[in-house]
Design a protein around this motif. Structure first.
Motif, mmCIF file in Angstrom:
data_model
loop_
_atom_site.group_PDB
_atom_site.id
_atom_site.type_symbol
_atom_site.label_atom_id
_atom_site.label_comp_id
_atom_site.label_asym_id
_atom_site.label_seq_id
_atom_site.Cartn_x
_atom_site.Cartn_y
_atom_site.Cartn_z
ATOM 1 N N GLU A 115 -15.661 4.472 -4.486
ATOM 2 C CA GLU A 115 -14.710 3.949 -5.476
ATOM 3 C C GLU A 115 -13.938 2.744 -4.962
ATOM 4 O O GLU A 115 -13.228 2.093 -5.735
ATOM 5 N N ASP A 116 -14.079 2.436 -3.688
ATOM 6 C CA ASP A 116 -13.264 1.387 -3.073
ATOM 7 C C ASP A 116 -13.872 0.007 -3.325
ATOM 8 O O ASP A 116 -14.463 -0.622 -2.448
ATOM 9 N N HIS A 117 -13.710 -0.466 -4.547
ATOM 10 C CA HIS A 117 -14.197 -1.792 -4.924
ATOM 11 C C HIS A 117 -13.415 -2.248 -6.164
ATOM 12 O O HIS A 117 -12.860 -1.420 -6.906
ATOM 13 N N CYS A 144 0.856 -1.175 0.000
ATOM 14 C CA CYS A 144 0.000 0.000 0.000
ATOM 15 C C CYS A 144 0.899 1.234 0.000
ATOM 16 O O CYS A 144 2.058 1.182 0.436
ATOM 17 N N GLU A 145 0.348 2.334 -0.483
ATOM 18 C CA GLU A 145 1.088 3.596 -0.421
ATOM 19 C C GLU A 145 1.180 4.074 1.025
ATOM 20 O O GLU A 145 0.261 3.882 1.820
ATOM 21 N N ILE A 189 -4.278 -0.118 -4.109
ATOM 22 C CA ILE A 189 -4.633 0.202 -5.494
ATOM 23 C C ILE A 189 -5.082 -1.085 -6.180
ATOM 24 O O ILE A 189 -4.392 -2.100 -6.120
ATOM 25 N N TYR A 190 -6.230 -1.028 -6.832
ATOM 26 C CA TYR A 190 -6.757 -2.207 -7.508
ATOM 27 C C TYR A 190 -6.078 -2.418 -8.855
ATOM 28 O O TYR A 190 -5.912 -1.473 -9.638
ATOM 29 N N GLY A 209 -6.289 7.059 -20.069
ATOM 30 C CA GLY A 209 -5.839 7.853 -18.928
ATOM 31 C C GLY A 209 -5.816 7.086 -17.617
ATOM 32 O O GLY A 209 -5.648 7.705 -16.555
ATOM 33 N N TRP A 210 -5.945 5.748 -17.669
ATOM 34 C CA TRP A 210 -5.934 4.968 -16.427
ATOM 35 C C TRP A 210 -4.613 5.193 -15.681
ATOM 36 O O TRP A 210 -3.529 5.172 -16.268
ATOM 37 N N LYS A 211 -4.713 5.400 -14.382
ATOM 38 C CA LYS A 211 -3.522 5.590 -13.549
ATOM 39 C C LYS A 211 -3.654 4.799 -12.252
ATOM 40 O O LYS A 211 -4.775 4.628 -11.744
ATOM 41 N N PRO A 212 -2.541 4.337 -11.720
ATOM 42 C CA PRO A 212 -2.583 3.578 -10.468
ATOM 43 C C PRO A 212 -2.683 4.509 -9.259
ATOM 44 O O PRO A 212 -1.682 5.006 -8.740
ATOM 45 N N VAL A 213 -3.897 4.732 -8.814
ATOM 46 C CA VAL A 213 -4.111 5.579 -7.642
ATOM 47 C C VAL A 213 -5.077 4.876 -6.696
ATOM 48 O O VAL A 213 -5.950 4.116 -7.126
ATOM 49 N N PRO A 214 -4.953 5.114 -5.388
ATOM 50 C CA PRO A 214 -5.897 4.527 -4.432
ATOM 51 C C PRO A 214 -7.297 5.078 -4.638
ATOM 52 O O PRO A 214 -7.478 6.138 -5.263
ATOM 53 N N PRO A 215 -8.316 4.401 -4.145
ATOM 54 C CA PRO A 215 -9.689 4.931 -4.228
ATOM 55 C C PRO A 215 -9.775 6.301 -3.561
ATOM 56 O O PRO A 215 -9.237 6.521 -2.469
ATOM 57 N N GLN A 216 -10.444 7.211 -4.230
ATOM 58 C CA GLN A 216 -10.539 8.579 -3.722
ATOM 59 C C GLN A 216 -11.740 8.779 -2.816
ATOM 60 O O GLN A 216 -11.779 9.706 -2.004
ATOM 61 N N THR A 217 -12.736 7.905 -2.960
ATOM 62 C CA THR A 217 -13.932 7.991 -2.122
ATOM 63 C C THR A 217 -14.330 6.582 -1.711
ATOM 64 O O THR A 217 -13.937 5.594 -2.369
#
Length: 640
Positions: free
Chosen positions: A634-636, A603-604, A612-613, A623-631
């Motif tokens: 989005e966490d799924h 994890c970051e 990050i999924y 434009g896909w980027k490896p970022v954690p869920p922002q809300t």
């Protein structure tokens, strides 16, 4: 007597040739007679069966399969016992192992398997007993555990059965077993479940019950294997009351001495530990048991760590590595994590290789796929014993050579972005290979997966600081994929046909049968329109098949139906190999299936959430980027 023969022979040699002949004749006659006498004594009788053909496990990665009948390859199995060396079948003075009782013999009553000093005494050697325990769901792990020990010529072993189904199965396979009286379910209980915690309490009750017998106890979890005889190592520390493994991931020593206790920050891991029947050890076991029975929310390993760490130090002496703990009288040593390996020091760091040491044990901790993940890890290491059907699946296998540009693997810094760029590049090829495997109804041999970053349960800078993790490294499959989901049966009407997988080391496994090793088809992708690049089932003089890129479903089926009898089809590459399913319903079902195959990276640092999924279809999202869920919404997993 041998010395007398030797002296007599020496004297005869100094006298006359006739005496040499006489002595030689006598000696040969005695040896031949002894051979027949011992053969008669130890020949199986009364209809019992013995296996006398299995070579010993000499090094890690050299394994021999467990024969089995009528079993699937991906589920907990009930393998037949493996072959055993003749000396092992005799069981020495401890009774036979891997020798089934006579077929006409009735199962003894449950009372005969009760935990008693006498029962344990039948298996003890040099006052040491090696024990594991489990329920029927871990049958194949238990047989793997036993097989490694018997290959190491160790027979002072016992298995505690937590259900009668396991007890009966082990008895009929000639494995020494006792009843733990647990009356547990026969299914996989799952890590962290209430039943899982009950299993932990059963372990503590067992230790507390056995130590008063006066025997040294080497207690093991079933999800570990022995790669080298540990008893000489343990005997180097006769003053130790307890020798325990740990979750230490940073080396404290570079040889085979005990880890330096002052530098060990990882938890003491109770999956591998050795107890001597001293008063201090018995006192610890009793208090540990009492604490766990008084509070069912306390995890057995946490309870052990809490009470042992009440007092740490001082050292017992200046050089042994032992230290005082618990009540100030208990003498403890921490087994070196480099050779009594965790899932991290073995599979991720390969610490023993880097330090040029021989590993004694491998425990499948630090993994992310449940029981299936543990099994797959052991298979990747070629130390799991499978039935023959596993190595010769119906329909055969496909494999491919991954294509990875040097820039993705080695250039630049090791960051979240460079890690995902590398993994995504490989994931796209695996997606194509899964589709081809599904289309041809073959089992996919997964490729080795290269990672730049480690995976853990918490935020970290990419690798654990102070560890020996090299970047990049071949990461276990469960670092990227949900192994338990890949091996799970899913409704075909929703997810399409199942796709079998094998570990990346599968084709290098010594247990691979001859009929598979010698039945290969090399497929070389080519650009349609170039000379010789046509869809045809005609192979070259070297036996290779040229096959056009971007071929459709009909072309794949038409060409490769000619090679149904070939066991392994190996593609030189799968990049742009398959144009896609012509049946849109099947395409959608396939997509629905494989989207669930990928997991998370974790994890970051300093982010909540920091995971990050992975996304199997990342390339379809501009434009896909490896970022954690922002809300939270989005966490799924990216299932849509």
């Amino acid at each position: 007597m041998v010395e007398g023969w030797r002296n007599g022979f020496r004297e005869a040699t100094n006298s006359k040739p006739l005496f040499v002949t006489i002595y030689a004749t006598v000696i040969i006659g005695v040896l031949v007679s002894s051979f027949y006498v011992f053969s008669a004594i130890y020949s199986p009788t009364n209809g019992s069966t013995s296996w006398l053909s299995s070579p010993p496990l000499s090094t890690a990665g050299r394994i021999h399969k467990l024969p089995q009948e009528n079993a699937t390859s991906q589920s907990p199995v009930e393998p037949l016992p493996p072959p055993a060396p003749e000396e092992e079948a005799k069981g020495k003075s401890l009774g036979k192992i891997w020798v089934s009782p006579p077929k006409d013999k009735k199962m003894p009553p449950l009372e005969a398997f009760k935990l008693t000093k006498e029962l344990f005494g039948e298996r003890v050697k040099d006052n040491v007993i090696i024990v594991t325990f489990g329920n029927y769901a871990f049958m194949d792990f238990i047989l793997t555990w036993v097989k490694h020990l018997t290959d190491l010529d160790l027979s002072n072993i016992l298995v505690g059965a937590m259900d009668t189904k396991l007890l009966e199965a082990l008895y009929w396979k000639g494995v020494p077993v006792f009843d733990m009286g647990s009356h547990m379910s026969t299914v996989d209980v799952g890590w962290g479940s209430p039943t899982f915690h009950k299993m932990g309490r059963e372990k503590v009750i067992l230790i507390d019950s056995v130590l008063p017998f006066g025997y040294e106890l080497l207690m093991c979890d079933t999800d570990m294997v022995w790669l080298k005889n540990p008893l000489p190592y343990l005997a180097r520390y006769p003053d130790a009351d307890v020798l325990t493994s740990s979750d230490q991931v940073v080396p404290t020593v570079v040889d085979d001495s005990l880890d330096i206790w002052q530098q060990v920050s990882g938890a003491y891991n109770i999956g591998i530990f050795h107890w001597r029947p001293t008063e201090s050890a018995k006192k610890l076991a009793k208090e540990w048991k009492d604490i766990l029975l008084a509070d069912d929310k306390v995890w057995d390993q946490n309870g052990f760590n809490e009470i042992v760490r009440r007092q740490l130090g001082p050292s017992v002496d200046g050089d042994s590595g032992l230290f005082y703990a618990y009540d100030g009288n208990l003498k403890v040593g921490i087994l070196p994590a480099s050779i009594f390996c965790s899932g991290h020091t073995y599979f991720v760091q390969a610490m023993y290789q880097q330090l040029r040491l021989e590993p004694y044990a491998l425990h499948t901790t630090f993994q992310y796929g449940g029981t299936e993940g543990k099994r797959h890890r052991l298979r990747e290491g070629m130390v799991f014993f499978d039935q023959p059907e596993y190595y010769d699946a119906p329909g055969g296998f496909i494999s491919f050579k991954p294509s990875i540009p040097k820039s993705l693997l080695l250039d630049g810094n090791h960051t979240v972005e460079s890690h995902f760029t590398l993994v995504n590049h490989q994931m796209k090829q695996i997606r194509s290979a899964l589709a081809i495997a599904s289309l041809l109804n073959r089992t996919l041999v997964m490729p080795p997966i290269w990672c730049r970053l480690d995976r853990l349960w918490f935020g970290h800078p990419g690798t654990l600081v102070g560890s020996m993790t090299r970047q990049p490294f071949i990461c276990p499959l469960d670092h990227v994929f949900e192994v338990n989901i890949m091996l799970k049966e899913m409704p075909e009407e929703e997810f399409g046909p199942g796709i079998g997988i094998r570990e990346y080391s599968f084709l290098d496994n010594p247990s691979l049968p001859k009929q598979v090793k010698e039945s290969w088809l090399d497929v070389q992708l080519c650009q349609e329109g170039k000379e010789g690049c046509v869809a045809s089932n005609i192979t070259s003089s070297s036996g290779a098949l040229k096959f056009p890129k971007r071929s459709n479903e009909a072309t794949f089926k038409a060409i490769f139906s000619s090679f149904n009898d070939v066991k392994v089809i190996k593609f030189s590459s799968v990049e742009d190999a398959f144009a896609g399913f012509s049946d849109k319903v099947r395409e959608e079902r396939f997509r629905r299936r494989v989207k669930r195959y990928v997991g998370i990276w974790c994890c970051e640092e300093n982010k909540t959430p920091g995971h990050i999924y992975y996304d199997m279809y990342w390339d379809e999202k501009p434009g896909w980027k490896p970022v954690p869920p922002q809300t939270p919404e989005e966490d799924h997993p990216p299932l849509l």
